[in-house]
Scaffold this active site. Structure first.
Site, short mmCIF file in Angstrom:
data_model
loop_
_atom_site.label_atom_id
_atom_site.label_comp_id
_atom_site.label_asym_id
_atom_site.label_seq_id
_atom_site.Cartn_x
_atom_site.Cartn_y
_atom_site.Cartn_z
N ARG A 1 48.01 46.57 45.49
CA ARG A 1 47.51 47.80 46.13
C ARG A 1 47.84 49.02 45.28
O ARG A 1 47.01 49.91 45.09
CB ARG A 1 48.13 47.97 47.52
CG ARG A 1 47.55 47.06 48.58
CD ARG A 1 48.14 47.37 49.93
NE ARG A 1 49.52 46.91 50.07
CZ ARG A 1 50.42 47.48 50.86
NH1 ARG A 1 50.12 48.57 51.53
NH2 ARG A 1 51.63 46.97 50.97
N ASP B 1 50.29 40.25 52.13
CA ASP B 1 49.89 41.16 53.18
C ASP B 1 48.91 40.49 54.13
O ASP B 1 48.19 39.56 53.73
CB ASP B 1 49.23 42.41 52.58
CG ASP B 1 50.22 43.32 51.88
OD1 ASP B 1 51.42 43.28 52.22
OD2 ASP B 1 49.80 44.08 50.99
#
Length: 247
Positions: A190, A56
């Site tokens: 996450r 990310d």
């Protein structure tokens, strides 16, 4: 090879895996595009470049950039075990499970103890199903999940089978904890942060993430992107190309 080795004798078309320390806020595609552009300037006009395992934009650490025939190894490299160090903020959630979006809900943390955190990490270790984040690159009928989420559409993401080989508490400083994770392909850290909050009967989101290992490659041998680009700019290939006449 170490990050200091000379690239001038490398035959990139035959295959080369560049271990890059991805900078913060760069996408994995940004890195690939920059490397490919530099190689073209060095004389490799049609060379293939890809990466093995997306990071990310808010994550740093190892990104394996496969060049030339090494692009055939992408699937095998992606399938290998990964290691991450992550900071998790307890007591609050965000829609993206990280800092891409602001906090949407807060929760009490007075009941949380170090022992409770370690028990939560133990409960999340092993083989199990995990739901990817709503704001992820997972495709739903050809469309990225994050595109649907940003458009306000309801998204139902399919769970994936993952394995957490090791989940260790590195630092405990409420409301922040630092964890080290060894995991299989397809694991979303996450989502793991979100799950830790749920195990603790609270909320949580990811505040920083660094990939420290991918398969047999470690962060200690990674190139800083600027250094790698500088080395690429020093290359003078012996390749010759047909002259294009202008009329």
């Amino acid at each position: 090879m170490t990050p200091q080795h000379d690239l001038r004798d490398v035959n990139f078309e035959e295959g080369y895996i560049a271990v890059i320390d991805k900078p913060l806020r760069w996408t994995s595609t940004d890195v690939v595009r920059k490397v490919k552009f530099a190689l073209r300037r060095a004389g490799y006009r049609k060379i293939k470049v890809g990466h093995a395992g997306t990071l990310d934009p808010l994550a740093t650490g190892i990104l394996l950039v496969c060049i030339g025939r090494a692009t055939k190894q992408v699937d095998a490299l992606q399938a290998e075990e990964k290691e991450y160090v992550a900071d998790v903020m307890l007591g609050a959630t965000t829609p993206s499970y990280d800092l891409e979006h602001p906090v949407d809900q807060t929760y009490p943390i007075d009941h949380i103890t170090r022992e409770g955190v370690e028990q939560a990490l133990a409960a999340l270790t092993g083989e199990r199903l995990q739901t990817p984040p709503l704001y992820s690159a997972k495709k739903i009928e050809g469309t990225r999940a994050y595109e649907l989420a940003r458009a306000g559409e309801e998204v139902a993401l399919r769970q994936a089978l993952i394995t957490i080989y090791e989940l260790r508490l590195e630092e405990y400083d409420l409301p922040r904890i630092r964890i080290r994770v060894r995991c299989s392909k397809g694991t979303y850290i996450r989502s793991l942060a979100r799950e830790i909050g749920e195990e603790l009967h609270s909320g949580a989101h990811l505040t920083s993430l660094r990939r420290t290992r991918s398969g047999g490659f470690t962060a200690d041998e990674a190139w800083q992107l600027d250094d790698f680009m500088k080395k690429l700019s020093e290359i003078e290939t012996k390749k010759t190309f047909p002259r294009i006449e202008k009329y």
